[in-house]
Design a protein around this motif. Structure first.
Motif, short mmCIF file in Angstrom:
data_model
loop_
_atom_site.label_atom_id
_atom_site.label_comp_id
_atom_site.label_asym_id
_atom_site.label_seq_id
_atom_site.Cartn_x
_atom_site.Cartn_y
_atom_site.Cartn_z
N LEU A 1 0.93 -1.15 -0.01
CA LEU A 1 -0.04 0.02 -0.15
C LEU A 1 0.93 1.24 -0.01
O LEU A 1 2.19 1.07 0.52
CB LEU A 1 -0.86 -0.10 1.37
CG LEU A 1 -1.90 -1.12 1.45
CD1 LEU A 1 -1.07 -2.35 2.19
CD2 LEU A 1 -3.19 -1.05 1.74
N PHE A 2 0.34 2.37 -0.40
CA PHE A 2 1.18 3.54 -0.59
C PHE A 2 0.64 4.58 0.16
O PHE A 2 -0.65 5.10 -0.19
CB PHE A 2 1.32 4.00 -2.02
CG PHE A 2 2.15 2.84 -2.85
CD1 PHE A 2 3.56 2.94 -2.89
CD2 PHE A 2 1.44 1.82 -3.48
CE1 PHE A 2 4.05 1.73 -3.68
CE2 PHE A 2 1.99 0.81 -4.28
CZ PHE A 2 3.37 0.77 -4.04
N ALA A 3 1.21 5.20 0.84
CA ALA A 3 0.83 6.61 1.80
C ALA A 3 1.63 7.64 1.62
O ALA A 3 2.53 7.69 0.65
CB ALA A 3 0.61 6.33 3.30
N GLY A 4 1.84 8.57 2.47
CA GLY A 4 2.93 9.79 2.27
C GLY A 4 2.23 10.87 1.62
O GLY A 4 1.11 10.82 0.79
N GLU A 5 2.70 12.13 1.92
CA GLU A 5 2.15 13.44 1.63
C GLU A 5 1.76 13.45 -0.12
O GLU A 5 0.80 13.90 -0.63
CB GLU A 5 3.33 14.32 1.57
CG GLU A 5 3.52 15.54 0.94
CD GLU A 5 4.35 15.40 -0.32
OE1 GLU A 5 3.96 15.88 -1.41
OE2 GLU A 5 5.49 14.81 -0.21
N GLY B 1 -1.89 8.53 5.48
CA GLY B 1 -1.43 7.27 6.42
C GLY B 1 -2.67 6.80 7.06
O GLY B 1 -2.88 5.31 7.02
N TRP B 2 -3.70 7.44 7.38
CA TRP B 2 -4.99 6.89 7.99
C TRP B 2 -5.75 6.45 6.87
O TRP B 2 -6.35 5.22 7.17
CB TRP B 2 -5.52 8.22 8.62
CG TRP B 2 -5.20 8.82 9.89
CD1 TRP B 2 -4.03 8.33 10.66
CD2 TRP B 2 -5.65 9.86 10.85
NE1 TRP B 2 -3.95 8.91 11.75
CE2 TRP B 2 -4.91 9.95 11.84
CE3 TRP B 2 -6.71 10.71 10.40
CZ2 TRP B 2 -5.19 10.98 12.83
CZ3 TRP B 2 -7.05 11.85 11.18
CH2 TRP B 2 -5.98 12.09 12.56
N ARG B 3 -5.60 6.81 5.66
CA ARG B 3 -6.44 6.15 4.83
C ARG B 3 -5.84 4.83 4.32
O ARG B 3 -6.82 3.87 4.32
CB ARG B 3 -6.19 7.17 3.38
CG ARG B 3 -6.64 6.53 1.99
CD ARG B 3 -6.27 7.41 0.86
NE ARG B 3 -4.90 6.71 0.56
CZ ARG B 3 -3.98 7.55 0.08
NH1 ARG B 3 -4.22 8.83 -0.17
NH2 ARG B 3 -2.78 7.34 -0.01
N GLU B 4 -4.65 4.55 4.63
CA GLU B 4 -4.24 3.24 4.23
C GLU B 4 -4.41 2.20 5.26
O GLU B 4 -4.62 1.13 5.03
CB GLU B 4 -2.61 3.08 3.72
CG GLU B 4 -2.54 3.87 2.52
CD GLU B 4 -3.57 3.56 1.37
OE1 GLU B 4 -3.64 2.22 0.98
OE2 GLU B 4 -3.91 4.40 0.49
#
Ligand code: 6YU
Length: 502
Positions: A459-463, A480-483
């Motif tokens: 999965l991919f998060a970050g700004e 981050g919360w989304r993932e």
């Protein structure tokens, strides 16, 4: 069951910490954050200048109001001044640049009248707002924000100030404001920023505020809520093997879908990995970071999206040379009225890209510190110079613009985000030709839907993966919360299953 799923998080910036926080609150107990460096926080980083706090990374809470999760956390941890938390502060809708008490200095050492400069600032802000209106419409008349701003600003100047002796100065001020905007967007030139997508970025209400004790206090408080030893430091990840590739080759078939391999040879196995490395790092290492490699459309978007440099140069003075009310000092090069991107020698002219100095307030807390802002390739070049050279050039600059040859900062701290091997720049922007689809592509988990393989391995998060708040701390946190939520819903029993169990 879900709570035992092994979840690895690559990167201990706010996005990774946010993901861990949310998962742990939902009962997940098998989580590890793998961080390349010896510290948490990533681009939230607080430093010191002569004992005083200076922000090396993020500065402000952009839009401190209830819809901003960073603001909510900061209030909860009691990290803000009373004034920032007031209803009044939260309801200010700046929608652009905040109205600051400004001083205007010119390259011939003159202080320019605010009344003379104000019409140009107004025009520039109106045009910026117009740029945002082209989002979701097919009316964008040009491809880049830079082209639009320059064309329109010069047209208005010609129409309205033709007879005005301040015309050239006002145009030179546009040049300064364009440089400032490069910093805000995190790009070398506004010609690289997509006009039709510019309005995708959303600002929240509230007058931007800072953390009196440093932004990093937020990170410390968040980490305190996580189990001890959840973060593994000094472990740069070299490769994320998914679809069981690694297990197959090491004859441990079927053990788990993902193996994270660090540069030191250590490996960690997981059911899922959340990647939060900066887009700058991704651009540089995409070909080795994943095995099997990223699908083509994700790769294209990584190439196309922008990631530029914005740096700060902090200067400490014995005595201020600015007025007590002054919040920002703008530098105007009188010869820059034609708004051409100057093709000049980097060695002698890099300092021209420094658009302004903000004054650190209040003086009781900071003493007399200015923060100079410089973006783009000139900023990256500045990083290669030694501190003494930077101090010398900035001192010359200030002496020239104030007309005062005795001005001399006593200490300097500057940031070097382009040379940070785990960031390679400052933050992302929507480059020419990009759209929200590129951000969606970046955020899309692997394997892609439709595949028979175990879902949600990477999965991919970050700004850079947040469509409306990219380039901010709250965007990173929300991503981050989304993932985390994606995994939480994945393991939630569906209503069908619940009925069956009853
Ligand atoms: C904000 C602000 N602000 C100034 C400057 C900078 C940024 N931002 P992280 O990088 O934090 O974490 C990743 C981790 O991964 C990190 O620890 C790495 O070491 C690690 N890692 C990398 N590779 C690895 C590997 N191989 N193995 C293991 N680990 C690895 N944001 O809200 N207010 O004032 C500023 C500013 C100089 C550099 C900022 C600001 C941006 C934020 O700092 C940033 O988005 C988040 O901290 C990122 O968190 P993360 O977790 O995603 O990554 C219209 C329009 C235009 C749009 N722009 C307007 C908005 C203005 C943006 N403003 C910014 C301005 C300043 C001044």
């Amino acid at each position: 069951s879900g709570v035992d799923a092994r979840i690895l998080i690559v990167g201990c910036g706010i996005s990774g910490i946010g993901a861990a926080q949310k998962l742990i609150k939902q009962g997940f107990r098998n989580i590890r954050i793998i961080e390349a460096t010896s510290r948490s926080g990533g681009r939230v980083k607080t430093g010191r200048l002569d004992g005083k706090i200076v922000e090396i990374g993020a500065n402000w809470i952009h839009g401190p109001s209830q819809k901003n999760p960073v603001f909510r956390l900061a209030c909860q941890y009691q990290l803000l001044d009373e004034e920032c938390m007031s209803e009044e502060n939260q309801s200010v809708d700046i929608d652009g640049l905040p109205p600051l008490f400004s001083t205007w200095l010119s390259s011939s050492g003159k202080k320019l009248e605010a009344e003379v400069m104000a019409p140009a600032v107004e025009v520039f802000l109106t045009l910026l707002k117009k740029c945002q209106e082209f989002y979701n419409s097919s009316r964008a008349p040009m491809s880049s924000v830079g082209e639009f701003l320059k064309t329109e600003a010069l047209r208005i100047s010609n129409d309205e100030w033709k007879e005005d002796e301040a015309r050239k100065l006002r145009q030179a001020l546009f040049s300064t404001l364009l440089k400032l905007e490069c910093g805000i967007s995190g790009t070398h030139t506004m010609d690289d920023v997509d006009l039709a997508s510019f309005g995708m970025y959303k600002s929240l209400p509230g007058l931007d505020c800072t953390f009196p004790g440093g932004y990093e206090g937020l990170i410390t408080h968040m980490l305190n809520e996580l189990p001890k030893d959840i973060v593994l430091f000094n472990k740069p990840v070299k490769c994320i093997h998914w679809n069981n590739i690694h297990s197959r080759s090491s004859a441990k078939e079927g053990t788990c879908p993902v193996t994270v391999e660090c540069i030191n040879g250590e490996t960690f196995e997981g059911d899922h990995v959340i990647v939060t490395v900066p887009l700058g790092y991704m651009k540089k290492h995409h070909d080795t970071l994943l095995n099997p490699p990223l699908p083509q459309h994700k790769l294209h978007s990584i190439h196309r999206l922008g990631f530029g440099t914005n740096n700060k140069i902090f200067l400490e003075f014995e005595q201020p040379f600015w007025d007590e009310v002054c919040e920002v000092i703008f530098l105007i090069w009188e010869d820059e009225y034609d708004l051409q991107n100057p093709v000049s020698d980097m060695k002698t002219a890099w300092i021209r890209k420094l658009s302004c100095f903000t004054v650190l307030k209040p003086a009781e807390r900071y003493g007399h510190i200015l923060c100079g802002w410089i973006a783009g390739h000139e900023s990256e070049y500045m990083e290669t110079l030694c501190e003494e050279d930077v101090l010398f050039t900035v001192t010359q600059l200030l002496q020239r613009f104030t007309g005062n040859p005795t001005i001399a900062p006593k200490k300097l701290v500057r940031t070097r985000w382009f040379h940070d091997p785990y960031t390679f720049g400052s933050y992302s922007y929507v480059a020419n030709g990009c759209s929200g689809q590129d951000i969606d592509n970046l955020a899309e988990p692997l394997p892609l839907t439709g595949s028979n393989a175990q879902p949600l391995q990477v999965l991919f998060a970050g700004e850079a993966t947040h469509k409306s708040f990219f380039s901010t701390v709250h965007g990173a946190l929300l991503a981050g919360w989304r993932e985390a939520d994606r995994l939480i819903s994945h393991y939630k029993p569906s209503p069908m299953k619940v009925t069956a169990n009853l």
